[in-house]
Design an enzyme around this catalytic site. Sequence first.
Site, PDB file in Angstrom:
ATOM      1  N   HIS A 197       0.847  -1.291   0.168  1.00  0.00           N
ATOM      2  CA  HIS A 197      -0.113   0.074   0.099  1.00  0.00           C
ATOM      3  C   HIS A 197       1.002   1.067  -0.014  1.00  0.00           C
ATOM      4  CE1 HIS A 197      -2.946   2.927   1.108  1.00  0.00           C
ATOM      5  NE2 HIS A 197      -3.950   1.991   1.043  1.00  0.00           N
ATOM      6  N   ARG A 241      -6.579  10.361  -0.289  1.00  0.00           N
ATOM      7  CA  ARG A 241      -6.074  10.757  -1.738  1.00  0.00           C
ATOM      8  C   ARG A 241      -7.385  10.869  -2.410  1.00  0.00           C
ATOM      9  NH1 ARG A 241      -3.155   6.452  -3.565  1.00  0.00           N
ATOM     10  NH2 ARG A 241      -3.302   5.350  -1.476  1.00  0.00           N
TER      11      ARG A 241
END
Length: 602
Positions: free
Chosen positions: A242, A262
């Site tokens: 990740h 994000r």
Amino acid sequence: MSTEAPDITAERHVYDVVVVGAGGAGLRAAIAAHDAGARTAIVCKSLLGKAHTVMAEGGIAAALGNLYPEDNWKVHFRDTMRGGKMLNNWRMAQIHAQEAPARVLELEEWGALFDRTKDGLISQRDFGGHRYARLAHVGDRTGLEMIRTLQQRAVALGIDVFMECTITEILKDGDRVAGAFGYWRESGRFIVFEAPAVVLATGGIGKSFKVTSNSWEYTGDGHAMALRAGAKLINMEFVQFHPTGMVWPPSVRGILVTESVRGDGGVLRNSEGRRFMFDYIPEFFKAETADTEEEADRWYTDKKNNRRPPELLPRDEVARAINAEIKAGRGSPHGGVYLDIASRRDPEFIKRRLPSMYHQFKELADVDITKEPMEIGPTCHYVMGGVEVDADTGAAAVPGLFAAGEVAGGMHGSNRLGGNSLSDLLVFGRRAGLNAAYHAIRTKNNRPRVRDDQVRAAGETVLAPFTSKGGENPYDVQKDLQEVMHNLVGIIRKADELEQALEDIAKLRERAAKVSVHGGRQYNPGWHLAIDLRNMLTVSECIARAALTRTESRGGHTRDDYPMADPEWGTKNIVLSQVDGRIDLAIQPLPEMPDELKALFE
């Protein structure tokens, strides 16, 4: 050190279906098996409600079409296949995309509280690799709400739950599953479950790596037990790092920073303050007329372009970009980069949309994410590989053995899109549970029997560390294994390092076979780790062996010596099995996709 004779006596329980694991896949499987009429038990290594599913914060990917009516299962299927670099089992990806909306609505019917649009529909957010905003979410606590809802449902149905109970072996009668052997973590007493169907929902393998978002339970138990029982593993070379895990302070290194940051507008910056992801996006994604970051950002967030900001590229691409910036000397003081949402969203928005992240950084790192950027870096997060299962039923090659969730392979190909994990758990947890119940019903008049010699052998294996003389501390072996996997089988790989890793793992296996533990079987975490080490070493060897064999870069597998994807490898799976204690490897072609689905990619 204990010198008492091994006590292999075990309490026994009889069920139709035993589900190993109480995360999203395990709970959904147990509910489905119960609803199909099977007497069902859930066995979990930790406490109920502590499953790693709660760390999946961003949302559940499902083409509900609440924000973009043009979204549908075909677009979701296409995104999933492209995200997996076309190495997915196409049938699993199809079933997943088709059934995910129904599973989300079912969760809502059972009491899950989702965020809402202004029209009162379930809200959906952007995530990397998804063409449309399709993640149904509850702030940034979606996994927690999912577990709460499924757990409440399972308890209300009266399904038996065995908490803090570790399963160490699948028991068989001939070639059929007969049950499972394990022990109570508190007392060390043995327990045997007699059942013609076992569903593995044990999650992933992250604790083999030094930096991981995974919790302590993730030691590859289901992967390794399935191998020993005669099932096969596929796609084990594909490990997802990740892009955003915490890097500071050291005590929280690896803890997940949700992709929702994000998805809600956060951007990645290097030590120079520059938004570097524009340097790493494919040429066809680039804004042709943008001279400044602001112009480019407007272009990317214009939905008419069907583009996403570069921070929302698939996870493997973002993780590699961050890794490249750090190696180039443009990283943060603690070896990461900066994730900045403070300069782009007002504090009220951040606290409302990302409450968990706000509190996580405030409490663990003394960082106020409404005022300053977060320090983040890649963290081992998810394994795409797992037990090879039938796409429609979740059945493994061993009659009576089923798998769902992260322990099952095929669905995500070489790289999983964010949000697809939670919908995967719901869709295939249900299918595995249903088909496990049907299998149990079919064996009603010819149930397999648990053999006493198998129980004794399983007991002697887990007690061996008590009788080993002069062996090492299991924590030392685990630490060395994590260093090997982090340094040699991590985000960037090459042949000589993978060969070295396999040599090191073989030596670690010899050391692990001789580890010693002291004291009794009660409250003995050293003993628990000694048992887990066998599984961790097995899955680590599978990952390294498959990674050495696949001479290309694709998804969650990047070879420094083979930096490009190879079309020849794009049609092949690496399959691992265990024969006489040795890991065997074979290459097999992908299932052929029907023409009507192929047409979606033209």
